[in-house]
Design an enzyme around this catalytic site. Structure first.
Site, PDB file in Angstrom:
ATOM      1  N   ASP A 419       0.817  -1.215   0.000  1.00 32.34           N
ATOM      2  CA  ASP A 419       0.000   0.000   0.000  1.00 32.34           C
ATOM      3  C   ASP A 419       0.848   1.262   0.000  1.00 32.34           C
ATOM      4  O   ASP A 419       0.392   2.330   0.415  1.00 32.34           O
ATOM      5  CB  ASP A 419      -0.918   0.010   1.237  1.00 32.34           C
ATOM      6  N   SER A 444       2.474   6.821   0.736  1.00 29.03           N
ATOM      7  CA  SER A 444       1.605   5.980   1.555  1.00 29.03           C
ATOM      8  C   SER A 444       0.191   6.141   1.017  1.00 29.03           C
ATOM      9  O   SER A 444      -0.375   7.230   1.068  1.00 29.03           O
ATOM     10  CB  SER A 444       1.657   6.390   3.029  1.00 29.03           C
ATOM     11  N   ARG A 445      -0.367   5.053   0.474  1.00 35.98           N
ATOM     12  CA  ARG A 445      -1.658   5.141  -0.204  1.00 35.98           C
ATOM     13  C   ARG A 445      -2.842   4.992   0.747  1.00 35.98           C
ATOM     14  O   ARG A 445      -3.974   5.195   0.350  1.00 35.98           O
ATOM     15  CB  ARG A 445      -1.743   4.064  -1.296  1.00 35.98           C
ATOM     16  N   VAL A 446      -2.585   4.596   1.985  1.00 35.74           N
ATOM     17  CA  VAL A 446      -3.679   4.313   2.911  1.00 35.74           C
ATOM     18  C   VAL A 446      -3.579   5.121   4.185  1.00 35.74           C
ATOM     19  O   VAL A 446      -4.571   5.626   4.703  1.00 35.74           O
ATOM     20  CB  VAL A 446      -3.713   2.802   3.251  1.00 35.74           C
TER      21      VAL A 446
END
Length: 581
Positions: A419, A444-446
Site C-alpha cells: 500500500d 503511503s496510499r492508505v
C-alpha cells in the site's frame, strides 16, 4: 494407495524375529486378502532387529505391530490427552489403562536421494502438496513437488541425517508452528524451537504456516494510525494499522533501522511486534535482540530468526511462520506489527529451492510463481472487522535494491502488492540525511486516512516545500548570484531537511512531532545555523511540556490539535526572540 494400485499388489512381506506357524500365516493372509484381493501371497523374512511382534509390508502400506510401534502409539495417545484435552492426572491414568493399540496401515516412502536440502522420495502416493513428512531419524520435511514416480520435499533439519534408503511417512498436517503468549520475549527458529537458550516454550495451540488471507467482508478500512516515531514518516507517509508499507533501498541505507525504531516506538502502546530475520547474520540478529532488551520492548516482541547459516528451506518458511504467530494474536483482537527483513533474501531462497526442484526458471532465474509467494504472505496483513474481533496486523516488508533500481523484478512485484513504499536513497544517506527517505518516490496510499488529526493539521505543505527545495537546489547549485526570494526558499528548505534528521533509536512522541512541525511551518528556524536547529526544536518541546503538560497529553491520547497549543508555540517564539535580543 488407490484401489487400482491395491489390486496390482500380489505379495505381502511379513517381518518377524521367528517364522510364524502356518496357522498364523493363514489368519494374517485371510485378513489381508479381504482388502487386497484373493491373489495376494504372503512371504516371511527374518528380522532380528524386531524384539517383539511383527511388521507387514503390502506395497506402500505398512502394518506395524512391533513393540516399538505400540509404544509410539501410546506416547502419541498420552500427548494428545495431556496437551489437547488438558485432562488431570487420574483421568489420564484411567484412559491409558483402558487404551488398546490398533493395527492400521501406514503409508511409508523410501528416500531415493538427497542433496542441498532436497529429498526425493518413492512411495507416499497420498502425500499432499505442503504436507509435513517425518523421516525415521526425526528430521522433518515439507512436500514441494509431486511427480508421477516420486515426490520432492524440502528438509527442515540437518540433511546429513537423511540418507538414501531411509523410510519416511506422512503426518497429514501442513507446515505450521506452535503459537501462544509464551512466545513473547523469545527468539525462535521457523519451526518454533527456541534459539535463546531460555528453555522450552509452552504453546497454546498450533497454526498452519499457510492460511488464506481474510476476505473482504472480514476486513474494514484502515482507520487507526501506527506511528513510527520518525518525523519524516509520520508527517508525510503515515502508516495505518492493518497497512502494508514497503521499506526499500540499497544495502546499508538504514532499512532495518527504520523497522527497529518503529518497534521501539510501540513501547507502552499495546502493540505486539514480530521481527522475522531472513538470511541475516547471527551477530546482527543478536545485536537487534539486545537493543530490544535494553529498551524494554523485547517482552512484547517475538523474533523469528532464519539466519544466513540456516538452510534455504528454513529461510523460505520463516516469514509464513512469523505471520502465523501474528495471526494468533490478531484473531484475539490485538494489534500486531510484523517486519519481514528481508523479502529479497526470501525470494532468493525460493529461487534456490525451485532450481533444485527442477522447475523452469523465468526472468532473472526466478520461477514464475515468485510473485505469488509474496502476495499470499502480505495479503494476510489486515484490519479485521468488528465481527472478527477488530484486531490488526501491519506488515513492514523490506526489499534490497541494487544501485537504486526500483524497476527490477522483485522490487516491482512487492511494490505492486503493498500500500505504499518508503524509498531510502543512498545519496541522501551518505550526505548525512538520516533517515534517508526520498520524498519524491516514497508514498503511503492508505495511512493518511488514519493519520492523527494533530499531525495532519500541523504538517501543512511540508512535502510540497521539500520537493520544491530539492528541485531548486539542483538548478541553483552552480549559480553564484541568487535573488532574495530564492535565497530565502533555499534557506527554508535547508532548515526543514536539518529538522527532519533524527538520531538512531530516538523515536519522537506525537506531541513532540506536532511541536516540531508547528515551528517548522512558521519558519522559526530559517535564520538559524543548521547545527543549532535540533537543540532549539528540543528546547521548544521541553518548554511546552513544562508549561502545559495537559495539552501534550491531549495530543498524544486524543490526537486533536488544540488552538491553545498553536498560540503557546507562537508566544514561545516571541519570548525566545525577546530573550535573544
Amino acid at each position: 494407495m488407490s484401489n487400482q494400485q491395491k489390486r496390482r499388489v500380489s505379495e505381502a512381506v511379513l517381518y518377524s524375529p521367528v517364522e510364524p506357524s502356518p496357522e498364523q500365516k493363514k489368519i494374517v493372509l485371510e485378513l489381508l486378502q479381504g482388502k487386497y484381493g484373493p491373489k495376494l501371497n504372503i512371504l516371511w523374512r527374518e528380522d532380528k532387529s524386531i524384539y517383539s511382534g511383527f511388521r507387514i509390508v503390502v506395497g506402500d502400506d505398512t502394518y506395524d505391530w512391533t513393540e516399538e510401534a505400540r509404544l509410539k502409539q501410546l506416547e502419541q495417545h498420552w500427548h494428545e490427552l495431556a496437551t489437547e484435552h488438558h485432562k488431570g492426572v487420574i483421568p489420564l491414568v484411567t484412559d491409558i489403562r483402558s487404551w488398546n493399540p490398533v493395527v492400521q496401515p501406514e503409508e511409508l516412502g523410501t528416500v531415493l536421494r538427497t542433496g542441498d536440502g532436497i529429498a526425493s522420495i518413492r512411495g507416499l502416493d497420498h502425500a499432499a502438496y505442503g504436507e509435513i513428512l517425518l523421516f525415521e531419524n526425526g528430521v522433518k520435511g515439507m512436500v514441494q513437488g509431486l511427480k508421477p514416480n516420486r515426490i520432492d520435499c524440502i528438509l527442515f533439519g540437518d540433511e546429513r541425517e537423511v540418507t538414501q534408503g531411509c523410510s519416511v511417512r506422512g503426518t497429514g498436517r501442513t507446515a505450521g508452528i506452535p503459537v501462544g503468549s509464551a512466545f513473547l520475549g523469545r527468539v525462535v527458529d521457523p519451526l518454533g524451537e527456541p534459539l535463546d537458550g531460555l528453555g522450552p516454550i509452552q504453546a497454546e495451540g498450533y497454526r498452519p504456516a499457510e492460511m488464506p488471507a481474510p476476505g473482504i467482508l472480514d476486513r474494514q478500512s484502515v482507520n487507526r494510525p501506527l506511528e513510527t516515531g520518525i518525523l519524516t514518516i509520520d508527517a508525510m507517509f503515515p502508516i495505518g494499522r492493518g497497512q502494508r508499507e514497503l521499506i526499500i533501498g540499497d544495502r546499508q541505507t538504514g532499512k532495518t533501522s527504520i523497522a527497529l525504531d518503529t518497534i521501539l516506538n510501540q513501547k507502552g502502546k499495546d502493540v505486539i511486534c514480530i521481527y522475522v530475520a531472513i538470511g541475516q547474520k547471527s551477530s546482527s540478529v543478536a545485536r537487534l535482540v539486545e537493543t530490544l532488551r535494553e529498551r524494554e520492548v523485547l517482552e512484547k516482541t517475538v523474533v523469528v530468526a532464519a539466519t544466513a547459516g540456516m538452510s534455504a528451506p528454513m529461510q523460505f518458511i520463516a516469514p509464513y511462520s512469523g505471520c502465523a504467530i501474528g495471526e494468533h494474536f490478531m484473531y484475539q483482537g490485538k494489534d500486531v506489527l510484523i517486519v519481514y527483513d528481508d523479502l529479497s533474501k526470501h525470494a532468493t531462497s525460493y529461487r534456490t529451492l525451485s532450481l533444485l526442484l527442477e522447475r523452469s526458471p523465468g526472468r532473472e532465474a526466478y520461477p514464475g510463481d515468485v510473485f505469488y509467494i509474496h502476495s499470499r504472505l502480505l495479503e494476510r496483513a489486515a484490519q479485521l472487522s468488528k465481527e472478527k474481533g477488530g484486531g490488526s496486523m501491519t506488515a513492514l516488508p523490506i526489499i534490497e535494491t541494487q544501485a537504486g533500481d526500483v524497476s527490477a523484478y522483485i522490487p516491482t512485484n512487492v511494490i505492486s502488492i503493498t500500500d505504499g513504499q518508503l524509498f531510502l536513497e543512498s545519496e541522501l544517506f551518505f550526505s548525512g540525511q538520516r533517515p534517508a527517505v526520498n520524498v519524491g518516490i516514497s508514498v503511503s496510499r492508505v495511512g493518511s486516512s488514519a493519520q492523527a488529526q494533530a499531525i495532519k493539521k500541523a504538517v501543512g505543505t511540508l512535502r510540497l516545500d521539500l520537493a520544491q527545495y530539492r528541485e531548486m537546489a539542483v538548478f541553483t547549485q552552480f549559480s553564484g548570484d541568487l535573488d532574495e526570494a530564492t535565497r530565502r526558499q533555499l534557506q527554508y528548505g535547508s532548515s526543514l531537511m536539518r529538522l527532519l534528521r533524527q538520531p538512531l533509536h530516538s523515536p519522537l512522541s506525537r506531541h513532540a512531532q506536532v511541536i516540531y512541525l508547528l515551528c517548522a511551518m512558521r519558519h522559526f528556524f530559517d535564520d538559524m545555523k543548521p547545527e543549532l536547529i535540533p537543540r532549539a526544536a528540543s528546547r521548544f518541546v521541553k518548554r511546552v511540556e513544562e508549561l502545559r503538560p495537559d495539552l501534550c497529553r491531549e495530543v498524544d491520547e486524543v490526537g486533536n490539535l488544540p488552538e491553545e497549543l498553536s498560540e503557546l508555540v507562537s508566544s514561545l517564539k516571541e519570548e525566545s526572540e525577546a530573550g535573544h535580543g
